[in-house]
Design an enzyme around this catalytic site. Structure first.
Site, PDB file in Angstrom:
ATOM      1  N   PRO A  76     -92.270  -4.705 -52.176  1.00 40.55           N
ATOM      2  CA  PRO A  76     -91.345  -5.793 -52.501  1.00 40.55           C
ATOM      3  C   PRO A  76     -92.086  -7.108 -52.664  1.00 40.55           C
ATOM      4  O   PRO A  76     -93.064  -7.381 -51.973  1.00 40.55           O
ATOM      5  CB  PRO A  76     -90.394  -5.819 -51.299  1.00 40.55           C
ATOM      6  CG  PRO A  76     -91.139  -5.149 -50.193  1.00 40.55           C
ATOM      7  CD  PRO A  76     -91.995  -4.115 -50.857  1.00 40.55           C
ATOM      8  N   GLU A  77     -91.620  -7.918 -53.604  1.00 38.61           N
ATOM      9  CA  GLU A  77     -92.220  -9.213 -53.855  1.00 38.61           C
ATOM     10  C   GLU A  77     -91.250 -10.300 -53.406  1.00 38.61           C
ATOM     11  O   GLU A  77     -90.231 -10.012 -52.770  1.00 38.61           O
ATOM     12  CB  GLU A  77     -92.597  -9.323 -55.331  1.00 38.61           C
ATOM     13  CG  GLU A  77     -93.604  -8.246 -55.756  1.00 38.61           C
ATOM     14  CD  GLU A  77     -94.035  -8.343 -57.208  1.00 38.61           C
ATOM     15  OE1 GLU A  77     -94.005  -9.464 -57.766  1.00 38.61           O
ATOM     16  OE2 GLU A  77     -94.419  -7.303 -57.783  1.00 38.61           O
ATOM     17  N   LYS A 108     -94.125 -13.285 -49.499  1.00 34.03           N
ATOM     18  CA  LYS A 108     -93.556 -11.960 -49.219  1.00 34.03           C
ATOM     19  C   LYS A 108     -93.414 -11.691 -47.731  1.00 34.03           C
ATOM     20  O   LYS A 108     -93.089 -10.571 -47.334  1.00 34.03           O
ATOM     21  CB  LYS A 108     -94.438 -10.890 -49.871  1.00 34.03           C
ATOM     22  CG  LYS A 108     -94.477 -10.975 -51.388  1.00 34.03           C
ATOM     23  CD  LYS A 108     -95.355  -9.913 -52.014  1.00 34.03           C
ATOM     24  CE  LYS A 108     -96.804 -10.306 -52.043  1.00 34.03           C
ATOM     25  NZ  LYS A 108     -97.643  -9.367 -52.815  1.00 34.03           N
ATOM     26  N   ARG A 159    -104.006  -0.825 -59.783  1.00 37.14           N
ATOM     27  CA  ARG A 159    -102.629  -1.013 -60.216  1.00 37.14           C
ATOM     28  C   ARG A 159    -102.589  -0.795 -61.720  1.00 37.14           C
ATOM     29  O   ARG A 159    -103.525  -0.282 -62.310  1.00 37.14           O
ATOM     30  CB  ARG A 159    -102.136  -2.437 -59.887  1.00 37.14           C
ATOM     31  CG  ARG A 159    -102.155  -2.817 -58.421  1.00 37.14           C
ATOM     32  CD  ARG A 159    -101.665  -4.261 -58.283  1.00 37.14           C
ATOM     33  NE  ARG A 159    -101.558  -4.695 -56.900  1.00 37.14           N
ATOM     34  CZ  ARG A 159    -102.518  -5.327 -56.237  1.00 37.14           C
ATOM     35  NH1 ARG A 159    -103.679  -5.554 -56.827  1.00 37.14           N
ATOM     36  NH2 ARG A 159    -102.332  -5.723 -54.995  1.00 37.14           N
TER      37      ARG A 159
END
Length: 294
Positions: A2-3, A61, A278
């Site tokens: 989650p950001e 975050k 990523r």
């Protein structure tokens, strides 16, 4: 992971449902959920019992619940799959429930006879957890004192960010993910902001003019606010708010996850490249790669 928008959605839910509540009981159901609390689960539960939560706070975050008049706070690490859920006390336990925090009955519960609520930390992959920490003079848990302010923070210094960005000997996406420079931006929203800015992820930061860096920062804010408006981005059922509801920003993404789909701006098929373990998604026409140095 989650950001900022997803964490802010959770923070707002905690502000509504948990602020001002007094803890009566804590159950630690899995030791990994408190592994960042070195004294262990029993100590975590004992120190939290009887404490009152203040309004939940966030930087980037990172999310935490200050404890009233103690100078300490409960820091929440959501990890890959952590969820902070507010549930009725009589709701069935989730399969991956790791920590349960029960509260004293509220005045409204006493008047209406309603079932009370409890805070549950649920984590399928057990990468996240809760831990107690002393606070810095700025009110941050001491372990995140080095984290920069995020772009939605009213005290974020735009001019200082722009200057620091140009001085970094790095590329623009690496800079956006540097939590000591700007916090809260992760892979998804970096790709979205870069697409909106027509910047390639490997563009050297030293080549950005002040107007271009200001434009990029504006797009970072715009994409995060747009995500907040619809509850964040939920690529799977693990990214939810405190009521277990998913966000819908994944339906509005312009770059991330859109390999081979037409660019929303020019129609060119979007590309994906491996990047720092990523993926980076970009339009090869709108976001030209930097020229190789001679």
């Amino acid at each position: 992971m989650p950001e900022l928008p997803e964490v802010e959605v959770v923070r707002r839910g905690l502000e509504r449902w948990v602020a001002g509540r007094t803890v009566t009981e804590v159950e630690v159901l899995h030791p990994r959920a408190v592994r960042r609390h070195p004294a262990g689960g029993a100590d975590f539960a004992a120190r939290l019992k009887g404490q009152r939560f203040e309004v939940a706070r966030r930087r980037g975050k990172y999310l935490w619940l200050p404890l009233a008049e103690t100078g300490t706070s409960v820091l929440g690490h959501l990890g890959m799959s952590g969820q902070l859920l507010v549930q009725p006390e009589d709701a069935a336990d989730e399969k991956h429930l790791r920590i349960r925090i029960r509260f004293a009955a509220s005045d409204s519960d006493s008047v209406t006879g309603a079932v009370g609520t409890e805070l549950r930390f649920v984590d399928q992959r057990t990468f996240g957890g809760l831990s107690l920490h002393d606070q810095t003079p700025d009110g941050l848990p001491d372990v995140i004192g080095h984290i920069a302010r995020d772009p939605l923070d009213p005290e974020f210094d735009d001019a200082a960010f722009q200057s620091a960005l140009r001085l970094r000997r790095t590329t623009v996406k690496r800079a956006l993910l540097d939590q000591s420079l700007i916090s809260g931006v992760g892979n998804i929203y970096a790709d979205e902001a870069l697409w909106r800015s027509r910047l390639h992820y490997d563009r050297p930061t030293a080549t950005l003019t002040r107007p271009r860096s200001a434009e990029l920062l504006g797009h970072v804010r715009d994409v995060m606010n747009a995500a907040l408006d619809v509850g964040g981005t939920s690529f799977d059922s693990l990214y939810v708010n405190v009521n277990g509801e998913s966000g819908y920003f994944d339906r509005s993404l312009d770059a991330y996850g859109r390999e081979d789909e037409p660019c929303h701006r020019c129609g060119t098929p979007m590309r994906r490249r491996a990047w720092m373990n990523r993926s980076s998604y970009f339009c090869p026409r709108c976001q030209r790669p930097p020229r190789a140095s001679a």
